[in-house]
Enzyme design. Structure first.
Site, mmCIF file in Angstrom:
data_model
loop_
_atom_site.group_PDB
_atom_site.id
_atom_site.type_symbol
_atom_site.label_atom_id
_atom_site.label_comp_id
_atom_site.label_asym_id
_atom_site.label_seq_id
_atom_site.Cartn_x
_atom_site.Cartn_y
_atom_site.Cartn_z
ATOM 1 N N ASP A 28 0.853 -1.186 0.000
ATOM 2 C CA ASP A 28 0.000 0.000 0.000
ATOM 3 C C ASP A 28 0.887 1.233 0.000
ATOM 4 O OD1 ASP A 28 -2.328 1.481 0.101
ATOM 5 O OD2 ASP A 28 -2.501 1.391 2.275
ATOM 6 N N ASP A 143 -3.188 2.618 -5.969
ATOM 7 C CA ASP A 143 -2.129 2.708 -4.967
ATOM 8 C C ASP A 143 -1.944 1.446 -4.137
ATOM 9 O OD1 ASP A 143 -4.490 2.867 -3.571
ATOM 10 O OD2 ASP A 143 -3.875 4.537 -2.288
ATOM 11 N N GLU A 144 -2.513 0.311 -4.554
ATOM 12 C CA GLU A 144 -2.330 -0.898 -3.762
ATOM 13 C C GLU A 144 -2.384 -2.139 -4.649
ATOM 14 O OE1 GLU A 144 -5.471 -2.164 -1.109
ATOM 15 O OE2 GLU A 144 -6.881 -0.755 -2.046
#
Length: 422
Positions: A28, A143-144
């Site tokens: 993350d 974003d992950e």
């Protein structure tokens, strides 16, 4: 030294025996949007910075080469925070909070506009860097990602007697690769499954690396609020609280029969398994999207009649952005959809099937405009969005268009037109 007398295979086998069957990582990015902006404005490092409010408050270049930034106290409107630096979060502001409310808590926080093109570019960079080390990746958003480390060379090796030393080293390699590729930090959780890894990546933010095995669940996870489990939303949290269940440990201790009676078979079993850290979901490397969409929430409510000069270009730009997304991801579609949210928060949607596959911006605008003609336009609007569904992987080669869909007609179609049809 001969293989028969080499102690290292025995050490490796002992380490493997101590490890679970699967090793799954969740990576993350730390305050992703804000961190990307800090690369551009390094002088803001360590300061409370909020990202949001559209593009109304761009930084102003100064003669000395620096930039002047707006402050939250300068903001007036209905925008919300997209993300915030950890220094801003310490003041009580967070993503999803209205900017006006945040300005009361942190009036001196710096306000920066969103720049999704930059965020997508850095997203592609960090994912490519990870793939060089561990190619089995499940993309969960900008974003992950989840990463299957089970068969990555060295993951099951002991290091200095530590059974987790090999996988710990791989976790550090992943973090360094992301930093080298983007200049950004990330937090990584490594556990036997996706559920635990998602929880673990949040335990030591920012820039953390957390390894959590089944024996660690009682001490590391059970004291946490039940809402920390991904999938337990506000309503489920309220229902659990009514049963006296507030922590993951209390959920784990709850009789299964009680959970089944309250939540039903599927949800009850899932809650019971999640509290005990059980999750058999695989890392899915590819998932065909069902649809691709673009939408925008206005800074102020716009009326279809009074603000049609403003709404028209916004609508056209959304269609152009949707067409660009389709081209970048390699899809064409056959079903165009429209979404409106009125000032009373009521949402209406419409869709229409096209005579052929397309990802052409003008055609998307034409058909979305036809959807627009079928909805009430008598109230102010908070949000407008367009969507393409019934997707097919393809290159979007031009298709024969119906006679009424010539480019000049598409470009001039009056979207918010209140004249009666002939």
């Amino acid at each position: 030294m001969s293989a028969a007398h080499d102690p290292r295979p025995a050490v490796r086998n002992a380490a493997s025996a101590a490890l679970p069957a699967r090793l799954i990582a969740h990576l993350d990015m730390d305050a992703f949007y804000a961190s990307v902006e800090l690369l551009r404005y390094p002088e803001l490092q360590g300061q409370p910075v909020v990202i949001g409010g559209g593009r109304r408050h761009p930084p102003e270049a100064q003669p000395d080469g620096g930039s002047h930034h707006a402050r939250l106290r300068d903001y007036a409107g209905r925008g919300v925070i997209t993300t915030a630096t950890y220094a801003a979060r310490a003041l009580g502001v967070h993503s999803g909070m209205g900017l006006m409310k945040a300005a009361v808590l942190a009036p001196d926080a710096i306000l920066l506009p969103v720049d999704f093109d930059a965020y997508r570019r850095h997203s592609r960079l960090f994912k490519a860097a990870v793939a060089e080390i561990a190619p089995v990746i499940e993309d969960r958003g900008i974003d992950e990602i989840y990463i299957d480390l089970t068969d990555v060379p060295g993951a099951r090796d002991a290091v200095d007697g530590d059974p987790l030393g090999g996988v710990r080293a791989i976790g550090q390699r992943l973090k360094q690769a992301v930093k080298d590729a983007t200049g950004l930090t990330c937090s990584v959780g490594i556990t036997p499954n996706k559920l635990l890894s998602k929880l673990s990546s949040d335990l030591d933010k920012p820039d953390g690396l957390t390894l959590l095995m089944p024996a660690d669940i009682p001490t590391r996870l059970w004291p946490l609020p039940a809402a920390r489990i991904n999938g337990i939303g506000p309503r489920a949290q309220e229902r659990l609280a009514a049963l006296g269940i507030r922590t993951i440990g209390e959920l784990a201790a709850a009789p299964l029969a009680q959970l089944l009676a309250e939540f039903g078979s599927n949800s009850g079993h899932w809650l019971h398994d999640a509290a005990h850290g059980r999750d058999e979901r695989p890392v899915v490397t590819w998932r065909e999207p069902k649809s691709i969409s673009r939408e925008t929430t206005f800074e102020r409510d716009l009326h279809p009649r009074d603000d049609r000069v403003t709404l028209g270009p916004i609508f056209t730009r959304l269609c152009e952005q949707l067409a660009s997304d389709l081209a970048r991801k390699g899809y064409v579609g056959r079903n165009v959809g429209l979404k409106l949210r009125y000032d009373d928060f009521r949402i209406v949607t419409r869709s229409i099937s096209l005579p052929h596959l397309t990802r052409d911006a003008a055609e998307i605008r034409l058909w979305a405009g036809r959807c627009l003609k079928t909805v009430p336009l008598d109230r102010r609007l908070r949000l407008i969005g367009v969507k393409m569904a019934s997707l097919v992987a393809g290159d979007g080669q031009p298709q024969p268009a119906p006679a009424e869909a010539d480019p000049s007609a598409q470009a001039s179609l009056p979207l918010f037109d209140f004249t009666e049809p002939a």
